[in-house]
Design a protein around this motif. Structure first.
Motif, PDB file in Angstrom:
ATOM      1  N   GLU A  32      35.153  30.896 -57.006  1.00  0.00           N
ATOM      2  CA  GLU A  32      34.585  29.588 -56.661  1.00  0.00           C
ATOM      3  C   GLU A  32      35.459  28.868 -55.629  1.00  0.00           C
ATOM      4  O   GLU A  32      34.947  28.319 -54.656  1.00  0.00           O
ATOM      5  N   TYR A  33      36.760  28.859 -55.860  1.00  0.00           N
ATOM      6  CA  TYR A  33      37.668  28.179 -54.923  1.00  0.00           C
ATOM      7  C   TYR A  33      37.615  28.824 -53.538  1.00  0.00           C
ATOM      8  O   TYR A  33      37.609  28.135 -52.519  1.00  0.00           O
ATOM      9  N   GLN A  34      37.565  30.146 -53.508  1.00  0.00           N
ATOM     10  CA  GLN A  34      37.501  30.837 -52.216  1.00  0.00           C
ATOM     11  C   GLN A  34      36.195  30.527 -51.496  1.00  0.00           C
ATOM     12  O   GLN A  34      36.178  30.363 -50.276  1.00  0.00           O
ATOM     13  N   ILE A  36      34.421  27.751 -51.838  1.00  0.00           N
ATOM     14  CA  ILE A  36      34.530  26.357 -51.383  1.00  0.00           C
ATOM     15  C   ILE A  36      35.395  26.291 -50.127  1.00  0.00           C
ATOM     16  O   ILE A  36      35.064  25.594 -49.162  1.00  0.00           O
ATOM     17  N   TYR A  37      36.499  27.021 -50.151  1.00  0.00           N
ATOM     18  CA  TYR A  37      37.418  27.049 -49.009  1.00  0.00           C
ATOM     19  C   TYR A  37      36.695  27.534 -47.750  1.00  0.00           C
ATOM     20  O   TYR A  37      36.788  26.917 -46.687  1.00  0.00           O
ATOM     21  N   THR A  38      35.933  28.611 -47.896  1.00  0.00           N
ATOM     22  CA  THR A  38      35.187  29.172 -46.778  1.00  0.00           C
ATOM     23  C   THR A  38      34.071  28.223 -46.327  1.00  0.00           C
ATOM     24  O   THR A  38      33.897  27.983 -45.129  1.00  0.00           O
ATOM     25  N   ALA A  39      33.339  27.679 -47.288  1.00  0.00           N
ATOM     26  CA  ALA A  39      32.207  26.803 -46.966  1.00  0.00           C
ATOM     27  C   ALA A  39      32.644  25.519 -46.265  1.00  0.00           C
ATOM     28  O   ALA A  39      31.861  24.909 -45.542  1.00  0.00           O
ATOM     29  N   ASP A  45      42.935  21.136 -47.345  1.00  0.00           N
ATOM     30  CA  ASP A  45      43.103  19.873 -48.043  1.00  0.00           C
ATOM     31  C   ASP A  45      41.826  19.399 -48.743  1.00  0.00           C
ATOM     32  O   ASP A  45      41.823  18.354 -49.377  1.00  0.00           O
ATOM     33  N   TYR A  46      40.750  20.185 -48.667  1.00  0.00           N
ATOM     34  CA  TYR A  46      39.517  19.828 -49.361  1.00  0.00           C
ATOM     35  C   TYR A  46      39.815  19.798 -50.861  1.00  0.00           C
ATOM     36  O   TYR A  46      40.341  20.744 -51.431  1.00  0.00           O
ATOM     37  N   GLU A  47      39.490  18.688 -51.526  1.00  0.00           N
ATOM     38  CA  GLU A  47      39.837  18.483 -52.937  1.00  0.00           C
ATOM     39  C   GLU A  47      38.843  19.177 -53.877  1.00  0.00           C
ATOM     40  O   GLU A  47      37.628  19.113 -53.667  1.00  0.00           O
ATOM     41  N   VAL A  48      39.397  19.813 -54.911  1.00  0.00           N
ATOM     42  CA  VAL A  48      38.581  20.438 -55.946  1.00  0.00           C
ATOM     43  C   VAL A  48      39.139  20.038 -57.307  1.00  0.00           C
ATOM     44  O   VAL A  48      40.304  19.662 -57.435  1.00  0.00           O
ATOM     45  N   ASP A  49      38.289  20.118 -58.309  1.00  0.00           N
ATOM     46  CA  ASP A  49      38.746  19.870 -59.682  1.00  0.00           C
ATOM     47  C   ASP A  49      39.576  21.056 -60.131  1.00  0.00           C
ATOM     48  O   ASP A  49      39.174  22.214 -59.984  1.00  0.00           O
ATOM     49  N   TYR A  50      40.736  20.750 -60.680  1.00  0.00           N
ATOM     50  CA  TYR A  50      41.617  21.783 -61.229  1.00  0.00           C
ATOM     51  C   TYR A  50      42.145  21.241 -62.548  1.00  0.00           C
ATOM     52  O   TYR A  50      43.044  20.398 -62.569  1.00  0.00           O
TER      53      TYR A  50
END
Length: 101
Positions: A32-34, A36-39, A45-50
């Motif tokens: 999922e993170y990868q 989001i990173y690609t998209a 620096d794009y923020e995600v819930d962790y």
């Protein structure tokens, strides 16, 4: 001793099952993170819930990769314990049979 070793073996089996479940969850999170990173044009620096906080996606990827590495180490250690417990239990049962128990 037989009962104790049987319980140790069951505990190792449960630990392995939990570690495998954790690994599947971590692999899903990493994917999922990868994505989001690609998209988001590789914006680190794009923020995600962790967990309970929000962090940059590249940091989330790094942390998750580290968690996967730790999970692998834990699985390897638990597998080694399981194998030792299995061998010990076999020796105990062989010894018990030799005494007619």
């Amino acid at each position: 001793l037989d009962k104790e070793m049987t319980a140790d073996l069951a505990s190792s089996e449960n630990d392995l099952h939990q570690l495998q479940s954790d690994r599947a969850s971590l692999e899903h999170d990493l994917s999922e993170y990868q994505s989001i990173y690609t998209a988001n044009g590789y914006q680190s620096d794009y923020e995600v819930d962790y967990g309970t906080e929000e962090i940059g996606v590249s940091d989330a990827i790094t942390r998750t990769q580290n968690d996967l590495s730790q999970n692998k180490q834990d699985m390897d250690g638990t597998q080694a314990e399981r194998e030792k417990s299995t061998a010990d239990l076999q020796r105990i049962r062989l010894t018990l049979r030799s005494f007619g128990s």
